[in-house]
Design a protein around this motif. Structure first.
Motif, short mmCIF file in Angstrom:
data_model
loop_
_atom_site.label_atom_id
_atom_site.label_comp_id
_atom_site.label_asym_id
_atom_site.label_seq_id
_atom_site.Cartn_x
_atom_site.Cartn_y
_atom_site.Cartn_z
N GLN A 1 1.08 -0.90 -0.22
CA GLN A 1 0.23 -0.14 -0.08
C GLN A 1 0.99 1.09 0.05
N ASN B 1 -5.91 -9.37 -6.98
CA ASN B 1 -7.53 -9.57 -7.82
C ASN B 1 -6.48 -8.24 -7.85
N ASN B 2 -6.14 -7.17 -6.98
CA ASN B 2 -6.33 -5.55 -7.83
C ASN B 2 -5.17 -5.89 -8.28
N ASN C 1 -5.73 -6.56 -12.20
CA ASN C 1 -6.44 -5.92 -13.02
C ASN C 1 -5.64 -4.64 -13.51
N ALA C 2 -4.33 -4.39 -12.89
CA ALA C 2 -3.71 -3.44 -12.50
C ALA C 2 -2.26 -3.58 -14.17
#
Length: 896
Positions: free
Chosen positions: A711, A750-751, A754-755
């Motif tokens: 993050q 998942n994120n 997708n990126a």
């Protein structure tokens, strides 16, 4: 209001050059406050003072300097802040400042023009925003109009140079003609001012990147090349050097257009430059041919790759400039190598050094042919003039990267006695170069290491060389490494017991003394000169790495020595007073930790537990000091050393975890320091593999830290890819226990997937990054699936895996589409592997997703791969699909 403020600012600026430090400080404090309090008035004041010719010259310069400093900055973040601050000014204020700074051009009595820098800073801010569209035309007019004076033309050309240097080339593509018109006008032989011609030539050098369209047009290209070539004969050395620099850059950017100019102009111009008595001119001539060699070597390698793939591109064919010119260029280079002074500083770039580099690049480019051009110069091996002897030895070492080593071997055998003898020469330059060349010879012709007679002659001079001047000893260390590697690889080639480590090698009888000599070198009082101490430690690590079984006692003894040195260094650090001394101690701590990694990797498993506690105690102390002093390099190497020990101790490392934990968590938190954080992430992987499920008491905090790392906007994206992949190792290690973390880790995967999208297929870095990120995601999904399979309740395990099957299939679909770029071999292997896992798990229920043309073609490509892993995984996945194609209703539902 601005006029009153300018009066006050005038007084303040006078004090910025005061001899009284207190006055200077007060002035700078006032300027900083004025900038913060009322930025519009501040920049107006400075620009007014800059333009006012009645003000003293140094005050105008000070005003211009302060104005430039608030308009541009090197750091990206600060630069963006300054840009926004400027753009937020009213159009009226910005226009007034622009009129003042452009009105200053040509009126300053001193060089270089500070107004030019201010104009360029504003132009670089506004042109990308489609503001100030007439600035380039204004500068062109300043140069081309007949009534313009020398200073106006010069400062306007300087401005163009600054703009071209700092702005994104794409912004100026539409204005390239105006820029070139001004520059070519300033470079003309008819221009009487050398200062103007110099400014114009510098501006051309900075503008070449966005003149592709002009160079593609033969007529325009001819004009540019003519004016540049004419400028190389200027009587002003500054103009001549700048013009030669332009030729170097043109060769880099527009090599494919240079054929018609090489024979008619460039060859003679650059050969003449190389022979010049002016060092700057000579070095630019050599830089030109170095560039030719680099370009042609790159073209050769690209062409060879494409031939291997069966699709050679004619555009990748070399024009063979270096091959055709080598017989003329090489003698000039060799002669230049023999002309340097005994007192030349090691850090100074000289024609002799430039010639050596150019010869090395030429050898890589023309390969075997270089030998014939250089052999006549080897007669100087016996020259009583040390300069020629040193140049001949340097030349021999410089050409070894190009020709076929088998063809070099006879020549190397003939030259070696002279090189070995030169190791005892009275001149330090000759001894230094001989040590370097000896290492190069052994590195290139490694079979020479099997010659017992050679070893008998080489080993004594290397031992003696270690105790000579630091610069000589530094090169001897690397020669010693080359010799040990060659002997080790020869022993491995003769066969091992399957461990990859030979029982013995040619240097076994002298290995202990060699290690002992290197350890002594690390204690030399002059070890900080020529990087000797660091080099000695690096050489020691290479010796340990390439040690056979019968030299194991040296490995074990070195471990003890290094631990003692770590203890003494901790005491030295507490006694060090100056920052330089403290920095040196920290460098040594990092190097000792790295050496400890080498010996730990080489130690036999049975001996590790006996020294494990001593090693960890030493590393605890080092990490404690590194954390307290923010010594990131030391912390990185210490964490890597801990990882080596954990790998050896396995579950026996558990007893050290409680003490290690705070340092590991701190390392993971250090997202500002990429290398430290990466080392900590790597340690998590190694600990997971070593401790397996026994790491669970620490896993909650580790997972939390890894998620926080992902993050963090400051952490390098490549480390984030590694973290994504680390979840696979964790899941495989703790198996069913990973159920605890599925809810927090799977959304992250998942994120990430997708990126992982390629937006610019021509951006190689982006393509590689996306490929690796997709591979890391699939590896982690695979690891989680394998781990969850260990859950005793099969139905519960499948239900948990069901949650993230859909995103896996979506990622597989995206990868198999081959758009916008095809996946790498490694990614195809990973994709095929998880397809096989899913088919095994769900059998016929999931087959329909993998019977598409895209997936079929991807697996077909994988089966034809020359990479064994890719081929085997694609074959396995294909077999699994075929096995279950007719055994299910193909009704898998992602939501069940």
């Amino acid at each position: 209001m601005a006029e009153q403020a300018a009066e006050q600012m005038l007084t303040v600026l006078e004090k910025t050059v005061s001899q009284n430090q207190n006055d200077q400080k007060q002035a700078m404090d006032y300027i900083a406050a004025a900038c913060q309090q009322d930025f519009p008035v501040f920049v107006q004041c400075l620009s007014m003072i800059l333009r006012t010719q009645q003000c003293q010259s140094f005050v105008r310069q000070a005003a211009g300097l302060q104005l430039k400093n608030v308009l541009c900055a090197k750091e990206t973040e600060t630069k963006n802040v300054y840009l926004q601050r400027w753009l937020q000014l009213t159009a009226e204020v910005r226009e007034q400042v622009k009129q003042n700074v452009t009105g200053t051009l040509g009126t300053e009595p001193s060089r270089p023009s500070i107004a030019a820098q201010c104009v360029a800073a504003i132009a670089c801010a506004e042109l990308p925003q489609n503001l100030w569209p007439n600035v380039i035309n204004l500068l062109k007019s300043n140069v081309t109009e007949s009534q313009s004076g020398e200073m106006l033309k010069e400062s306007s050309l300087e401005t163009l140079g600054y703009i071209c240097q700092d702005i994104d080339p794409r912004v100026l593509e539409t204005k390239a003609n105006d820029v070139l018109t001004a520059i070519i006008h300033g470079m003309r032989p008819e221009e009487s001012s050398a200062n103007v011609r110099f400014a114009a030539t510098n501006a051309l050098l900075n503008s070449l990147e966005f003149t592709n369209t002009n160079f593609s047009n033969e007529a325009e290209r001819n004009i540019i090349m003519q004016v540049v070539c004419e400028s190389t004969s200027s009587s002003d050395q500054r103009v001549k050097v700048a013009a030669l620099q332009c030729l170097v850059r043109i060769m880099q950017l527009y090599y494919e257009h240079m054929l018609s100019y090489m024979g008619s102009a460039l060859f003679q111009i650059t050969l003449s430059a190389m022979k010049s008595q002016e060092p700057e001119v000579a070095m630019q001539g050599m830089e030109f041919w170095s560039t030719v060699a680099e370009e042609e070597f790159d073209l050769y390698m690209t062409y060879e790759d494409e031939v291997e793939r069966g699709a050679p591109n004619p555009k990748c064919a070399s024009l063979r400039f270096m091959e055709q010119a080598a017989s003329h260029v090489c003698p000039v280079l060799l002669e230049a190598m023999a002309h340097h002074d005994d007192g030349d500083d090691d850090d100074d770039w000289t024609p002799a050094k430039a010639a050596g580099v150019c010869l090395m690049l030429a050898a890589q480019c023309v390969r075997d042919d270089i030998v014939n051009h250089v052999i006549p110069f080897f007669k100087h091996f016996q020259n009583p003039d040390w300069k020629y002897k040193e140049a001949a030895i340097m030349a021999f070492g410089s050409i070894l990267d190009g020709p076929d080593p088998k063809k070099l071997l006879p020549m190397a055998q003939e030259a070696l006695p002279a090189i070995v003898a030169a190791m005892c020469d009275k001149n330090v330059n000759v001894r230094d170069t001989a040590a370097w060349s000896l290492g190069r010879v052994i590195d290139t012709c490694s079979e020479l290491a099997n010659n017992a007679e050679l070893l008998q002659s080489v080993l004594p001079v290397l031992s003696n060389g270690l105790h000579q001047e630091p610069r000589v000893a530094n090169n001897v260390c690397w020669a010693l490494v080359s010799l040990v590697k060659a002997c080790y690889e020869s022993a491995v080639a003769n066969g091992t017991d399957g461990s990859g480590q030979p029982d013995t090698f040619a240097l076994s009888s002298v290995f202990d003394p060699m290690v002992g000599e290197l350890i002594k070198i690390t204690d030399r009082v002059d070890g900080n000169q020529s990087n000797l101490r660091i080099t000695a430690y690096e050489a020691l690590m290479e010796l340990i790495k390439h040690s056979p079984k019968d030299c194991y006692s040296a490995v074990r003894n070195t471990t003890v020595v290094i631990l003692k040195k770590l203890e003494s260094l901790l005491q030295m650090e507490s006694q060090a007073t100056s920052e330089a001394d403290k920095a040196q101690v920290r460098d040594l701590q990092a190097m000792l930790c790295a050496t400890l990694q080498s010996v730990t990797r080489k130690m036999q498993p049975a001996d590790i537990p006996a020294v494990g506690e001593h090693i960890m105690n030493g590393l605890y102390q080092i990490m404690n000091r590194a954390a307290a002093t923010r010594s990131n390099a030391v912390m990185e190497e210490a964490l890597l050393a801990v990882a080596c020990l954990a790998e050896h101790l396995g579950k026996g490392f558990l007893s050290y975890m409680n003490v290690l934990k705070p340092y590991l968590l701190e390392g993971l938190s250090n997202t500002d320091e990429t290398q430290v954080c990466a080392a900590a992430v790597g340690l998590v992987t190694d600990l997971s593999r070593a401790l397996e499920a026994e790491i669970m008491p620490f896993m909650d905090e580790l997972i939390q830290k890894l998620i926080l790392c992902l993050q963090s906007p400051r952490l390098d994206r490549n480390v984030k890819v590694v973290i994504i992949g680390t979840f696979a190792d964790i899941a495989m290690a703790i198996e069913a226990h990973f159920e605890r973390y599925v809810g927090s880790v799977v959304p992250i995967l998942n994120n990430a997937q997708n990126a992982a999208v390629v937006t610019d297929p021509n951006d190689d870095d982006q393509v590689d990054y996306v490929d690796r990120l997709r591979e890391a995601c699939l590896n982690s999904y695979t690891g989680i699936i394998q781990g969850l399979k260990a859950i005793p309740d099969t139905t519960a395990a499948r239900n948990m895996i069901n949650v993230f099957v859909e995103p896996i299939v979506q990622l597989i679909t995206r990868i198999s589409s081959m758009e916008p770029v095809p996946p790498s071999e490694a990614l195809i292997a990973t994709t095929a592997g998880i397809i096989g896992d899913l088919v095994q798990l769900y059998e016929g229920d999931i087959i329909r997703f993998f019977l598409t043309d895209n997936v079929t073609q991807m697996l077909q490509k994988g089966r034809k791969s020359k990479v064994s892993k890719t081929k085997s995984m694609a074959n396995w996945a294909t077999k699994e699909i075929k096995k279950h194609t007719n055994n299910g209703a193909a009704t898998f539902n992602f939501n069940r």
